[in-house]
Design a protein around this motif. Structure first.
Motif, PDB file in Angstrom:
ATOM      1  N   THR A 119       0.854  -1.183   0.000  1.00  0.00           N
ATOM      2  CA  THR A 119       0.000   0.000   0.000  1.00  0.00           C
ATOM      3  C   THR A 119       0.888   1.230   0.000  1.00  0.00           C
ATOM      4  O   THR A 119       1.867   1.297   0.746  1.00  0.00           O
ATOM      5  N   PHE A 120       0.563   2.157  -0.855  1.00  0.00           N
ATOM      6  CA  PHE A 120       1.326   3.406  -0.943  1.00  0.00           C
ATOM      7  C   PHE A 120       0.329   4.545  -0.887  1.00  0.00           C
ATOM      8  O   PHE A 120      -0.628   4.596  -1.669  1.00  0.00           O
ATOM      9  N   THR A 121       0.542   5.453   0.061  1.00  0.00           N
ATOM     10  CA  THR A 121      -0.414   6.531   0.284  1.00  0.00           C
ATOM     11  C   THR A 121       0.142   7.869  -0.177  1.00  0.00           C
ATOM     12  O   THR A 121       1.244   8.256   0.224  1.00  0.00           O
ATOM     13  N   SER A 134       9.322  10.330  -1.246  1.00  0.00           N
ATOM     14  CA  SER A 134       8.670   9.144  -0.703  1.00  0.00           C
ATOM     15  C   SER A 134       8.742   7.975  -1.685  1.00  0.00           C
ATOM     16  O   SER A 134       8.989   6.829  -1.298  1.00  0.00           O
ATOM     17  N   LEU A 135       8.548   8.258  -2.964  1.00  0.00           N
ATOM     18  CA  LEU A 135       8.651   7.220  -3.993  1.00  0.00           C
ATOM     19  C   LEU A 135      10.059   6.642  -4.045  1.00  0.00           C
ATOM     20  O   LEU A 135      10.263   5.424  -4.068  1.00  0.00           O
ATOM     21  N   ASN A 138      11.066   4.234  -1.195  1.00  0.00           N
ATOM     22  CA  ASN A 138      10.302   3.001  -0.959  1.00  0.00           C
ATOM     23  C   ASN A 138      11.064   1.814  -1.532  1.00  0.00           C
ATOM     24  O   ASN A 138      11.288   1.735  -2.743  1.00  0.00           O
ATOM     25  N   LEU A 141       9.292  -0.598  -4.493  1.00  0.00           N
ATOM     26  CA  LEU A 141       8.935  -0.131  -5.821  1.00  0.00           C
ATOM     27  C   LEU A 141      10.153  -0.158  -6.736  1.00  0.00           C
ATOM     28  O   LEU A 141      11.291  -0.038  -6.274  1.00  0.00           O
ATOM     29  N   THR A 172      -4.862   6.066  -1.036  1.00  0.00           N
ATOM     30  CA  THR A 172      -4.062   4.872  -0.776  1.00  0.00           C
ATOM     31  C   THR A 172      -4.204   3.924  -1.959  1.00  0.00           C
ATOM     32  O   THR A 172      -5.319   3.544  -2.327  1.00  0.00           O
ATOM     33  N   LYS A 177       4.312  -5.447  -5.329  1.00  0.00           N
ATOM     34  CA  LYS A 177       5.695  -5.176  -4.957  1.00  0.00           C
ATOM     35  C   LYS A 177       6.584  -5.383  -6.181  1.00  0.00           C
ATOM     36  O   LYS A 177       6.393  -6.310  -6.950  1.00  0.00           O
ATOM     37  N   ASP A 181       7.308   2.708 -10.212  1.00  0.00           N
ATOM     38  CA  ASP A 181       6.746   3.928  -9.643  1.00  0.00           C
ATOM     39  C   ASP A 181       6.039   4.755 -10.721  1.00  0.00           C
ATOM     40  O   ASP A 181       5.086   5.479 -10.429  1.00  0.00           O
TER      41      ASP A 181
END
Length: 341
Positions: A119-121, A134-135, A138, A141, A172, A177, A181
């Protein structure tokens, strides 16, 4: 004198053919037994185990599985996949094994696309710099955009805009996985565009904004200026009133955005006097781009502002604001809620 032909030994031919067919049958039975044994025997591996399957043919997939230690040999898996007809059904993605599985169970998992997700918010009010950080940080990603400039990224998305700012809808998202991105950003942009189109179609008749992009810019100012939901439409009303009479918006979040990473703590007088494209104290009208990601509520408020005569507002310190019609009223509110804190 006629020459007699020797009689053909048909019995020998059929006996040879029978032996050959029997041999083929035996080989088929042996292959079938071997495949059954292979397909049903649990793979020797350490679990839990994460692995990634990239797009490609079954041979490429088998080689990837060997390289990641999921299977020992590619050939048996390749044969099983092709004989079963699942070689055309294997789906790319990130997978997880929580216990030892047989090759057949593994094939089922891959053909069903039973991938693991993350989950990516995307957060309302966050800006593009924060989103990109943030990307890039992670670990789950694939960072296809990490080395792209903003212009290159927009070109990959097929978007004609001067900046990625505000073009992604905060929500969200559930993605595989190991997925790109860029794929996540594409989904988010498509959703933002759909939201913006809908809000624009439902805009108030007295809204004087010229384009949906201007609405997005205004919505981003509303997003950053409001802590209470009930104030959004009123804040939008103040901004619309100022735009209508040619009064500068004088909104601090836009100035802060223009100062960027060089901002040292709170805004200072010098920041308000230093001209940038986003300094709404030195320039009239809207900033050139949005300053943050906006949610549904800010979009709705920007395109359906509250009917108000207010030209000013000041934060009370609890997230809400006080709205004033005149500068004297506004200065009184500033003394009460800002200077006397």
């Amino acid at each position: 004198m006629a020459v007699k032909k020797k009689p053909q030994n048909k019995g020998g031919f059929f006996r040879g053919l029978a032996r050959f067919m029997l041999l083929l049958f035996g080989l088929a039975c042996a292959l079938g037994f071997w495949l059954y044994q292979y397909a049903s025997t649990p793979l020797l591996q350490n679990t839990p185990q994460d692995f990634v399957v990239a797009s490609g043919g079954v041979k490429k997939v088998a080689d990837q599985l060997v390289k990641q230690g999921v299977i020992d040999q590619a050939l048996p898996f390749l044969v099983l996949a092709r004989i079963s007809g699942k070689d055309k059904q294997l789906k790319a993605g990130s997978y997880n094994l929580t216990a030892a599985v047989s090759p057949w169970q593994l094939l089922e998992k891959l053909s069903n696309g039973d991938t693991t997700t993350l989950t990516f918010t995307l957060i309302e009010g966050a800006n593009w710099r924060e989103l990109r950080k943030s990307l890039n940080s992670n670990p789950h990603l694939r960072h296809d955009t990490a080395l792209m400039s903003d212009a290159e990224l927009l070109a990959e998305l097929g978007v004609s805009a001067i900046s990625p700012e505000g073009l992604f809808f905060p929500d969200t998202y559930h993605v595989d996985k190991g997925s790109s991105d860029l794929k996540l950003l594409a989904r988010s942009h498509q959703r933002m565009q759909a939201k913006l189109d809908k809000a624009w179609a439902e805009r108030s008749a007295n809204v004087q904004l010229k384009t949906p992009y201007e609405a997005l810019i205004l919505a981003s100012l509303v997003e950053k200026e409001t802590g209470h939901a009930k104030d959004r439409a009123l804040v939008a009303g103040v901004f619309v009133n100022r735009l209508r009479i040619g009064m500068r918006l004088q909104t601090d979040p836009a100035v802060i955005y223009g100062v960027g990473d060089s901002l040292d703590g709170r805004l200072r007088k010098v920041d308000l006097l230093t001209d940038t494209p986003y300094n709404t104290y030195t320039r009239s009208g809207l900033p050139p781009t949005p300053i943050a990601m906006v949610g549904d509520a800010a979009l709705k408020a920007a395109l359906n502002p509250a009917p108000t005569t207010a030209l000013y507002f000041v934060a009370k310190g609890d997230g809400s604001s006080v709205f004033s019609n005149t500068l004297d009223e506004h200065n009184s509110a500033v003394r009460k809620y800002i200077l006397n804190r």
